[in-house]
Design an enzyme around this catalytic site. Structure first.
Site, PDB file in Angstrom:
ATOM      1  N   ASP A  65      -2.290 -12.275   5.297  1.00 48.61           N
ATOM      2  CA  ASP A  65      -3.364 -13.270   6.013  1.00 48.61           C
ATOM      3  C   ASP A  65      -4.844 -13.111   5.104  1.00 48.61           C
ATOM      4  O   ASP A  65      -5.446 -14.104   4.819  1.00 48.61           O
ATOM      5  CB  ASP A  65      -3.509 -12.657   7.175  1.00 48.61           C
ATOM      6  CG  ASP A  65      -4.710 -13.304   8.128  1.00 48.61           C
ATOM      7  OD1 ASP A  65      -4.846 -14.583   7.988  1.00 48.61           O
ATOM      8  OD2 ASP A  65      -5.442 -12.460   8.691  1.00 48.61           O
ATOM      9  N   LYS A  99       0.745  -1.105   0.086  1.00 49.78           N
ATOM     10  CA  LYS A  99       0.014   0.023  -0.064  1.00 49.78           C
ATOM     11  C   LYS A  99       0.910   1.281  -0.001  1.00 49.78           C
ATOM     12  O   LYS A  99       0.986   2.221   0.917  1.00 49.78           O
ATOM     13  CB  LYS A  99      -1.087  -0.005   1.346  1.00 49.78           C
ATOM     14  CG  LYS A  99      -2.014   1.139   1.220  1.00 49.78           C
ATOM     15  CD  LYS A  99      -3.186   0.737   0.230  1.00 49.78           C
ATOM     16  CE  LYS A  99      -4.226   2.103   0.266  1.00 49.78           C
ATOM     17  NZ  LYS A  99      -5.115   1.759  -1.039  1.00 49.78           N
ATOM     18  N   ASP A 128      -7.105 -16.182   2.093  1.00 47.12           N
ATOM     19  CA  ASP A 128      -8.418 -16.354   2.392  1.00 47.12           C
ATOM     20  C   ASP A 128      -9.123 -16.297   0.952  1.00 47.12           C
ATOM     21  O   ASP A 128      -9.777 -17.160   0.696  1.00 47.12           O
ATOM     22  CB  ASP A 128      -8.976 -15.659   3.385  1.00 47.12           C
ATOM     23  CG  ASP A 128      -8.843 -16.392   5.060  1.00 47.12           C
ATOM     24  OD1 ASP A 128      -7.736 -17.228   5.270  1.00 47.12           O
ATOM     25  OD2 ASP A 128      -9.877 -16.211   5.682  1.00 47.12           O
TER      26      ASP A 128
END
Ligand code: IPM
Ligand code: MN
Length: 354
Positions: free
Chosen positions: A245, A189, A249
Site C-alpha cells: 500500500d 522487514k 503510493d
C-alpha cells in the site's frame, strides 16, 4: 466481437467522475473493435452507507460476483470518519477484494516520456516497475480489536502470513517478471518481523521454480529510499499488503502523480477488480478537475487481464501516451506553458486518440 458485463462501483468523492471517464473510453473501444460492454452499477462505500446504512450490501456484492469484472472509482470521505469501523466505506472495498478472492494486486508505475518534467525526481531514468501487492491477507485482515493495555486503551492488529499465501503471490510475481525484465525484489522487514522471516523463506523456495528470474531481498525502509534514489533499478516488486500500500503510493509519485497509476486485483480466474490507486480525493470532488487517466488505464488493464483483449488494451494505453505527448495535462500534472484540462476534456482527448 464479444459481450462483456462489467460491474461498476462509482463510489465516493471523485469516483463517479473518473469511472464515468473510463466507461466512455470503454464504449469507444467497443465501437472501434466491435465489442459490447454492458455496465451494471453496484452501489458500495459511502454511497451505499448513505442509501442503505451499510457500506457493502449483499445485493451490491452479488452484482460484482455475477459480473465478468469490476471497475471501481474510489470509496471514502471525511463525512464517514466518525463511523464505527464496520460501517466505514473502506470496509466495502476490502470486503469486495476478499469476497472475490483477489489476492494479487498489480500496480504498474511507468514514467511516460512526456511526463519527465512533471516527475519530481532529478534524474529519474527509465522507470518501469510493477508492484505486486498481496491484497487479502497480512495486517489488513488479521485479528484486530481493542483491549486494556499497560498504557490504557490499546488497539491491536495482527500481521500474519501463511506459507500458501506467500507462495501464490510469489508465483504471480515470478511469472510476471518472466514476461518483463526477469527481476523480482521481495520487500520485507525480516530483521524485525517473524512474518517477514517466513515470507522470505517462502519466496526463496518458490524461486527455485524460476531459475531464469533474479531474486533480491530488500528491507522495506531501504526499499523506500531506493525507490526515491533510483527507481529504475526495480522491475517487479513483491510485498505484503501494508508495505505494498505504502510503496505503491511512493512509486506513483516517482512517475509524476498518483493520478495516473492504475491497478488490477486478480486471482487465477479472469474476474478481477480494476481501480485507480488514488483515493476519493474529497477536496476536489465534483469539480471536474480530477485526473481520469488512472481509471482509464485501469480499464485498459481490465481489457488485457480479464478479457484477454491485448490489442484493445494497447490502443487505450497508446492513446493515453499520445494524449500526454500532445501536452494534455490535468491539474495534478501541471506543467509550465501547458493549459490545464478538466476531467472531461482530458477524457475526450484520449477518446479521440483511440
Ligand atoms: C488502496 C487504498 C485502500 C487500501 C484503502 C482505501 C482501504 O489505500 O487501494 O491503496 O489501503 O488498500
Ligand atoms: Mn493506498
Amino acid at each position: 466481437m464479444g459481450t462483456y458485463n462489467i460491474a461498476v462501483i462509482k463510489g465516493d468523492g471523485i469516483g463517479p467522475e473518473v469511472t464515468g471517464a473510463a466507461m466512455d473510453v470503454l464504449t469507444k473501444v467497443g465501437e472501434r473493435f466491435s465489442h459490447k460492454f454492458n455496465f451494471t452499477e453496484s452501489i458500495c462505500g459511502g454511497a451505499a452507507y448513505d442509501k442503505y446504512g451499510e457500506p457493502l450490501p449483499q445485493e451490491s456484492l452479488d452484482v460484482c460476483l455475477k459480473s465478468d469484472s469490476v471497475l471501481l472509482g474510489a470509496v471514502g470521505g471525511p463525512q464517514y470518519d466518525s463511523l464505527p469501523y464496520e460501517k466505514r466505506p473502506e470496509r466495502a472495498l476490502l470486503g469486495v477484494r476478499k469476497a472475490m478472492g483477489l489476492y494479487a494486486n498489480l500496480r504498474p508505475a511507468r514514467l511516460f516520456p512526456a511526463l519527465e518534467k512533471v516527475c519530481p525526481l532529478k534524474n529519474p531514468g527509465k522507470i518501469d516497475l510493477l508492484v505486486v501487492r498481496e491484497l487479502i491477507g497480512g495486517i489488513y485482515f488479521g485479528e484486530k480489536g481493542m483491549r486494556r493495555g499497560k498504557y490504557g486503551a490499546e488497539g491491536y492488529d495482527v500481521m500474519a502470513y501463511g506459507e500458501l499465501e506467500v507462495e501464490r503471490i510469489s508465483r504471480v510475481a515470478f511469472e510476471l517478471a518472466q514476461k518483463r525484465r526477469h527481476k523480482v525484489s521481495s520487500i520485507d522487514k525480516a530483521n524485525v518481523l517473524k512474518t517477514s522471516g517466513l515470507w522470505r523463506k517462502c519466496v526463496h523456495d518458490v524461486h527455485s521454480d524460476y531459475p531464469d528470474v533474479e531474486l533480491e531481498d530488500v528491507l522495506v525502509d531501504n526499499a523506500a529510499m531506493q525507490l526515491v534514489r533510483d527507481p529504475a533499478q526495480f522491475d517487479v516488486i513483491v510485498t505484503g499488503n501494508l508495505f505494498g500500500d505504502i510503496l505503491s503510493d511512493l512509486s506513483a509519485m516517482c512517475v509524476g502523480s498518483i493520478g495516473i497509476l492504475p491497478s488490477a486485483s486478480i486471482n487465477e480466474t479472469t474476474r478481477g477488480l480494476y481501480e485507480p490507486i488514488h483515493g476519493s480525493a474529497p477536496t476536489i470532488a465534483g469539480k471536474n478537475i480530477a485526473n481520469p487517466l488512472a481509471t482509464i488505464l485501469s480499464a485498459a488493464m481490465m481489457l488485457r487481464y480479464a478479457f484477454d483483449l491485448s490489442e484493445e488494451a494497447d490502443a487505450v494505453e497508446n492513446a493515453v501516451e499520445k494524449t500526454l505527448a500532445q501536452g494534455a495535462r490535468t491539474a495534478d500534472l501541471k506543467e509550465e506553458g501547458l493549459p490545464v484540462l478538466s476531467t472531461t476534456a482530458m477524457t475526450e482527448q484520449v477518446i479521440k486518440n483511440i
